[in-house]
Write a protein that holds these residues in place. Structure first.
Motif, PDB file in Angstrom:
ATOM      1  N   LEU A 101       0.670  -1.126  -0.036  1.00  0.00           N
ATOM      2  CA  LEU A 101       0.047   0.074   0.068  1.00  0.00           C
ATOM      3  C   LEU A 101       0.764   1.200  -0.075  1.00  0.00           C
ATOM      4  O   LEU A 101       0.360   2.382  -0.330  1.00  0.00           O
ATOM      5  CB  LEU A 101      -0.841   0.043   1.350  1.00  0.00           C
ATOM      6  N   GLN A 102       2.184   1.087   0.275  1.00  0.00           N
ATOM      7  CA  GLN A 102       3.004   2.277   0.265  1.00  0.00           C
ATOM      8  C   GLN A 102       3.622   2.455  -1.262  1.00  0.00           C
ATOM      9  O   GLN A 102       4.478   3.472  -1.410  1.00  0.00           O
ATOM     10  CB  GLN A 102       4.194   2.216   1.197  1.00  0.00           C
ATOM     11  N   PHE A 103       3.482   1.846  -2.133  1.00  0.00           N
ATOM     12  CA  PHE A 103       3.862   1.723  -3.570  1.00  0.00           C
ATOM     13  C   PHE A 103       3.784   2.985  -4.135  1.00  0.00           C
ATOM     14  O   PHE A 103       2.565   3.695  -3.883  1.00  0.00           O
ATOM     15  CB  PHE A 103       3.430   0.608  -4.521  1.00  0.00           C
ATOM     16  N   ARG A 104       4.678   3.606  -4.823  1.00  0.00           N
ATOM     17  CA  ARG A 104       4.557   5.094  -5.380  1.00  0.00           C
ATOM     18  C   ARG A 104       4.750   4.682  -6.807  1.00  0.00           C
ATOM     19  O   ARG A 104       5.854   4.143  -7.267  1.00  0.00           O
ATOM     20  CB  ARG A 104       5.529   6.018  -4.600  1.00  0.00           C
ATOM     21  N   THR A 105       4.015   5.108  -7.783  1.00  0.00           N
ATOM     22  CA  THR A 105       4.009   5.090  -9.152  1.00  0.00           C
ATOM     23  C   THR A 105       5.442   5.351  -9.721  1.00  0.00           C
ATOM     24  O   THR A 105       5.814   6.488  -9.308  1.00  0.00           O
ATOM     25  CB  THR A 105       2.921   5.713  -9.954  1.00  0.00           C
ATOM     26  N   ASN A 106       6.010   4.525 -10.374  1.00  0.00           N
ATOM     27  CA  ASN A 106       7.145   4.648 -11.408  1.00  0.00           C
ATOM     28  C   ASN A 106       8.601   4.694 -10.318  1.00  0.00           C
ATOM     29  O   ASN A 106       9.782   4.775 -10.949  1.00  0.00           O
ATOM     30  CB  ASN A 106       7.138   6.172 -11.939  1.00  0.00           C
ATOM     31  N   GLU A 107       8.368   4.396  -9.172  1.00  0.00           N
ATOM     32  CA  GLU A 107       9.413   4.152  -8.252  1.00  0.00           C
ATOM     33  C   GLU A 107       9.828   2.984  -8.210  1.00  0.00           C
ATOM     34  O   GLU A 107       9.326   1.825  -8.081  1.00  0.00           O
ATOM     35  CB  GLU A 107       8.996   4.675  -6.672  1.00  0.00           C
ATOM     36  N   PRO A 108      11.245   2.661  -8.198  1.00  0.00           N
ATOM     37  CA  PRO A 108      11.844   1.342  -8.166  1.00  0.00           C
ATOM     38  C   PRO A 108      11.954   0.689  -6.806  1.00  0.00           C
ATOM     39  O   PRO A 108      11.973   1.404  -5.822  1.00  0.00           O
ATOM     40  CB  PRO A 108      13.257   1.431  -8.422  1.00  0.00           C
ATOM     41  N   THR A 109      11.090  -0.463  -6.506  1.00  0.00           N
ATOM     42  CA  THR A 109      10.512  -0.881  -5.224  1.00  0.00           C
ATOM     43  C   THR A 109      10.939  -2.508  -5.262  1.00  0.00           C
ATOM     44  O   THR A 109      10.762  -3.186  -6.552  1.00  0.00           O
ATOM     45  CB  THR A 109       9.176  -0.536  -5.023  1.00  0.00           C
ATOM     46  N   LYS A 110      11.165  -3.169  -4.233  1.00  0.00           N
ATOM     47  CA  LYS A 110      10.870  -4.520  -3.983  1.00  0.00           C
ATOM     48  C   LYS A 110      10.015  -4.815  -2.959  1.00  0.00           C
ATOM     49  O   LYS A 110       9.518  -3.819  -2.103  1.00  0.00           O
ATOM     50  CB  LYS A 110      12.308  -5.115  -3.902  1.00  0.00           C
ATOM     51  N   VAL A 111       9.498  -6.063  -3.187  1.00  0.00           N
ATOM     52  CA  VAL A 111       8.494  -6.683  -1.941  1.00  0.00           C
ATOM     53  C   VAL A 111       8.988  -8.150  -1.636  1.00  0.00           C
ATOM     54  O   VAL A 111       9.277  -8.998  -2.611  1.00  0.00           O
ATOM     55  CB  VAL A 111       7.328  -6.452  -2.248  1.00  0.00           C
ATOM     56  N   THR A 112       8.848  -8.428  -0.461  1.00  0.00           N
ATOM     57  CA  THR A 112       9.124 -10.017  -0.297  1.00  0.00           C
ATOM     58  C   THR A 112       7.524 -10.470   0.408  1.00  0.00           C
ATOM     59  O   THR A 112       7.040  -9.634   1.135  1.00  0.00           O
ATOM     60  CB  THR A 112      10.123 -10.197   0.850  1.00  0.00           C
ATOM     61  N   GLY A 113       7.226 -11.582  -0.090  1.00  0.00           N
ATOM     62  CA  GLY A 113       6.006 -12.074   0.429  1.00  0.00           C
ATOM     63  C   GLY A 113       5.620 -13.420  -0.236  1.00  0.00           C
ATOM     64  O   GLY A 113       6.487 -14.100  -0.380  1.00  0.00           O
ATOM     65  N   GLU A 166       5.333 -20.223  -1.484  1.00  0.00           N
ATOM     66  CA  GLU A 166       6.450 -19.942  -1.177  1.00  0.00           C
ATOM     67  C   GLU A 166       6.804 -18.600  -0.903  1.00  0.00           C
ATOM     68  O   GLU A 166       6.321 -17.572  -1.591  1.00  0.00           O
ATOM     69  CB  GLU A 166       7.519 -20.530  -2.287  1.00  0.00           C
ATOM     70  N   THR A 167       8.017 -18.268  -0.237  1.00  0.00           N
ATOM     71  CA  THR A 167       8.346 -16.980  -0.129  1.00  0.00           C
ATOM     72  C   THR A 167       9.199 -16.520  -1.372  1.00  0.00           C
ATOM     73  O   THR A 167       9.931 -17.190  -1.549  1.00  0.00           O
ATOM     74  CB  THR A 167       8.909 -16.764   1.300  1.00  0.00           C
ATOM     75  N   VAL A 168       8.951 -15.441  -1.547  1.00  0.00           N
ATOM     76  CA  VAL A 168       9.773 -14.781  -3.020  1.00  0.00           C
ATOM     77  C   VAL A 168       9.770 -13.369  -2.742  1.00  0.00           C
ATOM     78  O   VAL A 168       9.075 -12.440  -2.072  1.00  0.00           O
ATOM     79  CB  VAL A 168       8.878 -14.964  -4.103  1.00  0.00           C
ATOM     80  N   THR A 169      11.104 -12.890  -3.255  1.00  0.00           N
ATOM     81  CA  THR A 169      11.528 -11.465  -3.299  1.00  0.00           C
ATOM     82  C   THR A 169      11.410 -10.985  -4.685  1.00  0.00           C
ATOM     83  O   THR A 169      11.986 -11.599  -5.681  1.00  0.00           O
ATOM     84  CB  THR A 169      12.678 -10.914  -2.792  1.00  0.00           C
ATOM     85  N   VAL A 170      10.643  -9.846  -5.259  1.00  0.00           N
ATOM     86  CA  VAL A 170      10.471  -9.195  -6.620  1.00  0.00           C
ATOM     87  C   VAL A 170      10.694  -7.929  -6.372  1.00  0.00           C
ATOM     88  O   VAL A 170      10.385  -7.186  -5.913  1.00  0.00           O
ATOM     89  CB  VAL A 170       9.076  -9.468  -6.965  1.00  0.00           C
ATOM     90  N   GLY A 171      11.581  -7.525  -7.417  1.00  0.00           N
ATOM     91  CA  GLY A 171      11.954  -5.959  -7.657  1.00  0.00           C
ATOM     92  C   GLY A 171      11.326  -5.617  -9.092  1.00  0.00           C
ATOM     93  O   GLY A 171      11.413  -6.439 -10.095  1.00  0.00           O
ATOM     94  N   GLY A 172      11.070  -4.303  -9.035  1.00  0.00           N
ATOM     95  CA  GLY A 172      10.540  -3.748 -10.442  1.00  0.00           C
ATOM     96  C   GLY A 172      10.144  -2.285 -10.349  1.00  0.00           C
ATOM     97  O   GLY A 172      10.463  -1.618  -9.197  1.00  0.00           O
ATOM     98  N   ILE A 173       9.492  -1.954 -11.022  1.00  0.00           N
ATOM     99  CA  ILE A 173       8.745  -0.488 -11.269  1.00  0.00           C
ATOM    100  C   ILE A 173       7.611  -0.520 -10.730  1.00  0.00           C
ATOM    101  O   ILE A 173       6.591  -1.308 -11.162  1.00  0.00           O
ATOM    102  CB  ILE A 173       8.933  -0.006 -12.601  1.00  0.00           C
ATOM    103  N   ALA A 174       7.227  -0.014  -9.563  1.00  0.00           N
ATOM    104  CA  ALA A 174       5.780   0.255  -8.943  1.00  0.00           C
ATOM    105  C   ALA A 174       4.782   1.021  -9.810  1.00  0.00           C
ATOM    106  O   ALA A 174       5.248   1.870 -10.558  1.00  0.00           O
ATOM    107  CB  ALA A 174       5.808   0.738  -7.753  1.00  0.00           C
TER     108      ALA A 174
END
Length: 230
Positions: free
Chosen positions: A43-55, A178-186
């Motif tokens: 919910l804290q994702f900001r558009t066009n910001e490089p971001t990663k998440v683990t879930g 499974e737990t995964v970490t993904v990075g990219g442009i939000a």
């Protein structure tokens, strides 16, 4: 002295090659690039910001079934190799190599982000932990399950003379749950279809853009790496 110098040069070169191979290897490259991204709640994702998440991995479509382990997954990679000899040297020849991936969700704290990897043109980099390895060879008969898999690809487990071939199978999967970490442009996108358990009109996505590919890994250490300053 010249012989000692030559040996020292050879040893130093081998060490340097080993260090460079480790540093520029796929695993370290993925971890290094993830370390440059901000780790955020969805919910804290900001558009066009490089971001990663683990879930947790959730499927969007009917999941794949891994070729040997038969576990449900959204991505898999496997290889079947045979040990060959050439003079005094031996090497592993790849007989079959296959990988596949589909869209999936990452769930974190009840929120979801969609990941849409594309193979043509390739928009992602992935490193998966090896989950399963099977071998057969001298005094090591292949299991019935391994034989069945080999026969699917028209591979015999024995030589012309009836001896076991030295074979190995390796499997890497991104399993449901499974737990995964993904990075990219939000990004935030309008949701065109109903997603069970998701009640919002928009959904977060992690996409590629510019020089930033989507990065996907199930490496445990990816969960703990801190963001490095650019």
């Amino acid at each position: 002295m010249s012989t000692l110098i030559a040996i020292a040069i050879i040893v130093s070169a081998a060490v340097i090659i080993g260090v460079l191979s480790f540093y520029f290897g796929k695993k370290q490259s993925v971890l290094r690039r993830l370390s440059k991204l901000k780790d955020k709640d969805i919910l804290q994702f900001r558009t066009n910001e490089p971001t990663k998440v683990t879930g947790k991995v959730l499927h969007v479509h009917q999941p794949f079934v891994a070729p040997f382990s038969k576990r449900k997954c959204v991505a898999y990679e496997f290889k079947i190799q045979q040990k060959k000899s050439s003079g005094k040297n031996s090497y592993w020849k790849t007989l079959v190599k296959e990988n596949n991936i589909q869209d999936f969700f990452v769930e974190k704290k009840g929120d979801m982000v969609m990941v849409k990897p594309i193979t043509a043109p390739l928009n992602f980099d992935i490193y998966l932990v090896e989950d399963k390895t099977i071998t057969s060879g001298f005094l090591n008969n292949p299991s019935p399950e391994f034989k069945k898999l080999l026969s699917k690809f028209s591979i015999s487990s024995e030589t012309y003379f009836g001896f076991n071939k030295t074979l190995r199978y390796s499997e890497r999967i991104l399993e449901i749950g499974e737990t995964v970490t993904v990075g990219g442009i939000a990004k935030w996108k309008n949701l065109d279809t109903t997603v069970t358990g998701y009640n919002y009109s928009k959904i977060a996505t992690l996409e590629s853009g510019g020089k930033q590919n989507i990065i996907i890994t199930d490496l445990p250490e990816a969960k703990t790496i801190k963001r490095k300053r650019m």
